[in-house]
Design a protein around this motif. Sequence first.
Motif: not given
Length: 439
Positions: A157-182
């Motif tokens: 809803t907030l960030s984008a890399s270009g027209a029609g190119q949204p950037i997703f934000m992460h809201s579940n810390p379990n998923h984010l932790y696994q992605m970064l430090f799993g």
Amino acid sequence: MLNRRKMIQGMAMGAGAAFGLPLFPERLLASSTSNTTPKRIVFFMQNQGFDPDTCIPEGMKRSSSLATAKLPEPISALEPYKERLHIINGLHGLHTSPSHSAFFGALGGYRGSDGVPPSASTIDYELSKVLPPTLLPHLCIGMDSIENMTTKPTIATLSASGAGQPIFMHSNPNHLYQMLFGGISTGDIRRQHEARSNVLNQIEELAASKGRFLPTADQQRYGQFVEGFKEVNGLRDRLGTVADHLRKFAPPVDARYTNPEFETDWHDVLLELGISSLTSGITNTLTIGSGRGEIFGAWKGLGIEQQGHNLGHMEQPGNPIWIKIRQYNCRMLVRIMEALESVPEGSGTMMDHTLIVYTSNNADKQHTSGANWPVMLLGNFDGTFKTGCFTQLDGKRPLNSLYATILQAAGVSCDYFNMDEKLARKFDTGVGPIKELLV
């Protein structure tokens, strides 16, 4: 340097950016011995508006020093950090039509609305391209009610890399932790990480094979989807190459992850993950969406039973509910500053090279015209921004001019950000950066 036209239009960069993931596999952690100044930036966007009376010291009408001023109660947690604070009043976002929220337009400086895709890149993404390279150029985290964060763990809803190119934000810390430090974890988290990784690999392979049988018109769109999975898997591999380094920064995992009592438990650990991503060097651009850029949001952990859209219909000055929310935000800002201050960098600390931008995704209040868009800055971005002061502008320069100013401080010359000459003539009385903000 990027030319002005590129800064106006932004650059559509494909599915990797749309998934909020690195576009350049060769990017590594920025070296502390690099000749490039290791600048970084944090955007903290609180929904429902930012009333100026909740941040401007009482009786302060003109640009002044904050040295002898007393900060209002909602931002009182920043009192010990006044010398790092710059309060700005009098920017506008009339052309963004914020009302309930400007959505992508809040960081893009263009018209935005619910369900409307971004019309250009946003300032956080543009900065991630010009700041020193990292493994994950841009990380977005979003805070909301437990129900919303669980059922929709990613949202754009907030960030984008270009027209029609949204950037997703992460809201579940379990998923984010696994992605970064799993990859450096043990026990259940490690097993979950490996299982999730295997599933993503299988989806990537299956998606790639099935995509070949689609009609030609759909193959490009489907190909972008497949690229998103490749980026997820590629990030995991790249993080694995710096496992020993990451172990020094990975936050501890406790019951707040798997058994949160309130949504603020998840808000707190999401913030910890964002801070760890900065201090470890995984990223140098962090966007935090409190309320996730929409009209919702919940803070039951602060003793606030009301949630969602109704919060936006309450007057903020003197309101005990909004005092609690704003104080909670400011304590988060302090946690970011203290964490960065604790890490040596160059002849100072990480905070010396950082800028934190705090504002709302819909200007001063809910159902606003955007005529006034208050902003707080913390830090001086390697000595480029004035601090310890309040700046009152005349309401004739748009939010875009603040973004042009930040780009200037990052080393990119920019007359207008996401504005063509015609739009600028109507909504901006100046050109380039706001000189009152810079040293």
